[in-house]
Design a protein around this motif. Structure first.
Motif, PDB file in Angstrom:
ATOM      1  N   ALA A  59      -4.391   5.333   2.082  1.00  0.00           N
ATOM      2  CA  ALA A  59      -3.421   4.532   1.347  1.00  0.00           C
ATOM      3  C   ALA A  59      -4.161   3.643   0.349  1.00  0.00           C
ATOM      4  CB  ALA A  59      -2.615   3.680   2.306  1.00  0.00           C
ATOM      5  N   ILE A  60      -3.502   3.300  -0.726  1.00  0.00           N
ATOM      6  CA  ILE A  60      -4.136   2.480  -1.766  1.00  0.00           C
ATOM      7  C   ILE A  60      -3.143   1.409  -2.212  1.00  0.00           C
ATOM      8  CG2 ILE A  60      -3.437   4.211  -3.492  1.00  0.00           C
ATOM      9  CD1 ILE A  60      -5.699   3.328  -5.269  1.00  0.00           C
ATOM     10  N   GLU A  61      -3.668   0.260  -2.629  1.00  0.00           N
ATOM     11  CA  GLU A  61      -2.800  -0.808  -3.122  1.00  0.00           C
ATOM     12  C   GLU A  61      -2.106  -0.329  -4.389  1.00  0.00           C
ATOM     13  OE1 GLU A  61      -1.710  -3.648  -2.172  1.00  0.00           O
ATOM     14  OE2 GLU A  61      -2.934  -3.856  -0.377  1.00  0.00           O
ATOM     15  N   GLU A  62      -0.846  -0.651  -4.473  1.00  0.00           N
ATOM     16  CA  GLU A  62      -0.049  -0.246  -5.628  1.00  0.00           C
ATOM     17  C   GLU A  62      -0.699  -0.681  -6.949  1.00  0.00           C
ATOM     18  OE1 GLU A  62       4.037  -1.355  -5.108  1.00  0.00           O
ATOM     19  OE2 GLU A  62       4.356  -1.394  -7.277  1.00  0.00           O
ATOM     20  N   GLU A  63      -1.159  -1.934  -6.986  1.00  0.00           N
ATOM     21  CA  GLU A  63      -1.745  -2.451  -8.227  1.00  0.00           C
ATOM     22  C   GLU A  63      -3.035  -1.722  -8.603  1.00  0.00           C
ATOM     23  OE1 GLU A  63      -0.247  -4.307 -10.410  1.00  0.00           O
ATOM     24  OE2 GLU A  63       1.391  -4.155  -8.972  1.00  0.00           O
ATOM     25  N   GLU A  64      -3.755  -1.327  -7.568  1.00  0.00           N
ATOM     26  CA  GLU A  64      -5.000  -0.597  -7.801  1.00  0.00           C
ATOM     27  C   GLU A  64      -4.695   0.776  -8.403  1.00  0.00           C
ATOM     28  OE1 GLU A  64      -8.766   0.827  -5.106  1.00  0.00           O
ATOM     29  OE2 GLU A  64      -7.470  -0.762  -4.286  1.00  0.00           O
ATOM     30  N   LEU A  65      -3.659   1.377  -7.871  1.00  0.00           N
ATOM     31  CA  LEU A  65      -3.262   2.699  -8.371  1.00  0.00           C
ATOM     32  C   LEU A  65      -2.862   2.623  -9.846  1.00  0.00           C
ATOM     33  CD1 LEU A  65      -2.620   5.683  -7.718  1.00  0.00           C
ATOM     34  CD2 LEU A  65      -0.262   4.959  -7.317  1.00  0.00           C
ATOM     35  N   ARG A  66      -2.108   1.577 -10.175  1.00  0.00           N
ATOM     36  CA  ARG A  66      -1.584   1.455 -11.538  1.00  0.00           C
ATOM     37  C   ARG A  66      -2.674   1.354 -12.596  1.00  0.00           C
ATOM     38  NH1 ARG A  66       3.908   0.586 -11.806  1.00  0.00           N
ATOM     39  NH2 ARG A  66       4.929  -0.125  -9.907  1.00  0.00           N
ATOM     40  N   CYS A  67      -3.848   0.885 -12.209  1.00  0.00           N
ATOM     41  CA  CYS A  67      -4.904   0.800 -13.213  1.00  0.00           C
ATOM     42  C   CYS A  67      -6.058   1.756 -12.887  1.00  0.00           C
ATOM     43  CB  CYS A  67      -5.388  -0.630 -13.392  1.00  0.00           C
ATOM     44  SG  CYS A  67      -5.954  -1.378 -11.876  1.00  0.00           S
ATOM     45  N   SER A  68      -5.759   2.775 -12.088  1.00  0.00           N
ATOM     46  CA  SER A  68      -6.823   3.694 -11.661  1.00  0.00           C
ATOM     47  C   SER A  68      -7.088   4.791 -12.688  1.00  0.00           C
ATOM     48  CB  SER A  68      -6.437   4.349 -10.340  1.00  0.00           C
ATOM     49  OG  SER A  68      -5.326   5.212 -10.513  1.00  0.00           O
ATOM     50  N   PHE A  69      -6.038   5.198 -13.390  1.00  0.00           N
ATOM     51  CA  PHE A  69      -6.107   6.332 -14.326  1.00  0.00           C
ATOM     52  C   PHE A  69      -6.579   7.601 -13.644  1.00  0.00           C
ATOM     53  CE2 PHE A  69      -6.103   2.569 -16.953  1.00  0.00           C
ATOM     54  CZ  PHE A  69      -5.042   2.858 -17.798  1.00  0.00           C
ATOM     55  N   TRP A  70      -6.261   7.689 -12.337  1.00  0.00           N
ATOM     56  CA  TRP A  70      -6.504   8.945 -11.636  1.00  0.00           C
ATOM     57  C   TRP A  70      -5.472   9.948 -12.086  1.00  0.00           C
ATOM     58  CZ3 TRP A  70      -6.575   6.521  -6.087  1.00  0.00           C
ATOM     59  CH2 TRP A  70      -7.805   5.872  -5.889  1.00  0.00           C
ATOM     60  N   LYS A  95       0.846  -1.189   0.000  1.00  0.00           N
ATOM     61  CA  LYS A  95       0.000   0.000   0.000  1.00  0.00           C
ATOM     62  C   LYS A  95       0.879   1.236   0.000  1.00  0.00           C
ATOM     63  CE  LYS A  95      -4.474  -1.256   1.716  1.00  0.00           C
ATOM     64  NZ  LYS A  95      -5.667  -0.670   2.334  1.00  0.00           N
ATOM     65  N   ILE A  96       0.478   2.213  -0.755  1.00  0.00           N
ATOM     66  CA  ILE A  96       1.222   3.459  -0.744  1.00  0.00           C
ATOM     67  C   ILE A  96       0.263   4.606  -0.423  1.00  0.00           C
ATOM     68  CG2 ILE A  96       3.110   2.742  -2.242  1.00  0.00           C
ATOM     69  CD1 ILE A  96       1.702   3.863  -4.581  1.00  0.00           C
ATOM     70  N   ALA A  97       0.811   5.639   0.178  1.00  0.00           N
ATOM     71  CA  ALA A  97      -0.038   6.730   0.671  1.00  0.00           C
ATOM     72  C   ALA A  97       0.373   8.090   0.132  1.00  0.00           C
ATOM     73  CB  ALA A  97      -0.022   6.753   2.197  1.00  0.00           C
ATOM     74  N   ASN A  98       1.270   8.068  -0.860  1.00  0.00           N
ATOM     75  CA  ASN A  98       1.709   9.320  -1.485  1.00  0.00           C
ATOM     76  C   ASN A  98       1.832   9.103  -2.988  1.00  0.00           C
ATOM     77  OD1 ASN A  98       3.015   9.117   1.323  1.00  0.00           O
ATOM     78  ND2 ASN A  98       3.218  11.278   0.837  1.00  0.00           N
ATOM     79  N   CYS A  99       1.637  10.162  -3.734  1.00  0.00           N
ATOM     80  CA  CYS A  99       1.853  10.070  -5.175  1.00  0.00           C
ATOM     81  C   CYS A  99       3.301   9.653  -5.410  1.00  0.00           C
ATOM     82  CB  CYS A  99       1.585  11.421  -5.830  1.00  0.00           C
ATOM     83  SG  CYS A  99       2.037  11.449  -7.584  1.00  0.00           S
ATOM     84  N   PRO A 100       3.527   8.551  -6.165  1.00  0.00           N
ATOM     85  CA  PRO A 100       4.902   8.099  -6.375  1.00  0.00           C
ATOM     86  C   PRO A 100       5.729   9.067  -7.226  1.00  0.00           C
ATOM     87  CG  PRO A 100       3.359   6.764  -7.648  1.00  0.00           C
ATOM     88  CD  PRO A 100       2.544   7.671  -6.770  1.00  0.00           C
ATOM     89  N   ILE A 101       5.056   9.919  -7.953  1.00  0.00           N
ATOM     90  CA  ILE A 101       5.769  10.871  -8.810  1.00  0.00           C
ATOM     91  C   ILE A 101       6.159  12.138  -8.050  1.00  0.00           C
ATOM     92  CG2 ILE A 101       5.592  12.303 -10.900  1.00  0.00           C
ATOM     93  CD1 ILE A 101       5.869   9.238 -11.393  1.00  0.00           C
ATOM     94  N   MET A 131       8.259  10.760  -2.560  1.00  0.00           N
ATOM     95  CA  MET A 131       8.039  10.148  -3.874  1.00  0.00           C
ATOM     96  C   MET A 131       8.732   8.785  -3.905  1.00  0.00           C
ATOM     97  SD  MET A 131      10.787  12.221  -6.189  1.00  0.00           S
ATOM     98  CE  MET A 131      12.548  11.905  -6.047  1.00  0.00           C
ATOM     99  N   ILE A 132       8.399   7.987  -4.931  1.00  0.00           N
ATOM    100  CA  ILE A 132       9.071   6.706  -5.125  1.00  0.00           C
ATOM    101  C   ILE A 132       9.981   6.898  -6.343  1.00  0.00           C
ATOM    102  CG2 ILE A 132       8.794   4.249  -5.634  1.00  0.00           C
ATOM    103  CD1 ILE A 132       6.043   4.419  -4.223  1.00  0.00           C
ATOM    104  N   VAL A 133      11.264   7.058  -6.051  1.00  0.00           N
ATOM    105  CA  VAL A 133      12.218   7.493  -7.078  1.00  0.00           C
ATOM    106  C   VAL A 133      12.168   6.634  -8.345  1.00  0.00           C
ATOM    107  CG1 VAL A 133      14.635   7.965  -7.568  1.00  0.00           C
ATOM    108  CG2 VAL A 133      13.743   8.389  -5.295  1.00  0.00           C
ATOM    109  N   ASN A 134      12.178   5.311  -8.164  1.00  0.00           N
ATOM    110  CA  ASN A 134      12.276   4.445  -9.350  1.00  0.00           C
ATOM    111  C   ASN A 134      10.923   3.907  -9.813  1.00  0.00           C
ATOM    112  OD1 ASN A 134      11.844   2.804  -7.217  1.00  0.00           O
ATOM    113  ND2 ASN A 134      13.621   1.488  -7.527  1.00  0.00           N
ATOM    114  N   TRP A 135       9.850   4.581  -9.469  1.00  0.00           N
ATOM    115  CA  TRP A 135       8.497   4.172  -9.907  1.00  0.00           C
ATOM    116  C   TRP A 135       8.466   4.119 -11.441  1.00  0.00           C
ATOM    117  CZ3 TRP A 135       4.208   2.492  -7.440  1.00  0.00           C
ATOM    118  CH2 TRP A 135       2.974   2.544  -8.120  1.00  0.00           C
ATOM    119  N   ASN A 136       8.137   2.946 -11.974  1.00  0.00           N
ATOM    120  CA  ASN A 136       8.049   2.754 -13.437  1.00  0.00           C
ATOM    121  C   ASN A 136       9.335   3.108 -14.186  1.00  0.00           C
ATOM    122  OD1 ASN A 136       5.495   1.721 -13.434  1.00  0.00           O
ATOM    123  ND2 ASN A 136       4.492   3.671 -13.835  1.00  0.00           N
TER     124      ASN A 136
END
Ligand SMILES: [Zn+2]
Length: 80
Positions: A16-27, A2-8, A74-79
């Motif tokens: 907080a939201i599951e990482e996989e959920e975020l990846r297909c959220s198109f928020w 789960k992550i609680a901050n925008c990775p960018i 942020m998550i430095v190496n996100w994607n």
């Protein structure tokens, strides 16, 4: 995970939201304006910062906003 901050940009979220959920959220992030699952890449962050880190949703920008402080989350190496 789960992550609680925008990775960018590191913007904290109310929940907080599951990482996989975020990846297909198109928020779209209120702060950096990236669209998760579409253009949430380190290059997006670089461009955004180079442009002066403008808020996508100006109304949500806190008065005492601190970019450096937020970027710590942020998550430095996100994607990467
Ligand atoms: Zn963001």
């Amino acid at each position: 995970m789960k992550i609680a901050n925008c990775p960018i940009c590191g913007l904290p979220w109310a929940e907080a939201i599951e990482e996989e959920e975020l990846r297909c959220s198109f928020w779209i992030c209120d702060c950096c304006g990236c669209e998760y699952g579409y253009d949430d890449y380190p290059t997006y962050r670089e461009t955004w910062i180079r442009q002066g880190a403008p808020w996508f949703n100006q109304k949500k920008r806190p008065k005492n906003w601190n970019l450096e402080e937020q970027l710590k989350h942020m998550i430095v190496n996100w994607n990467a």
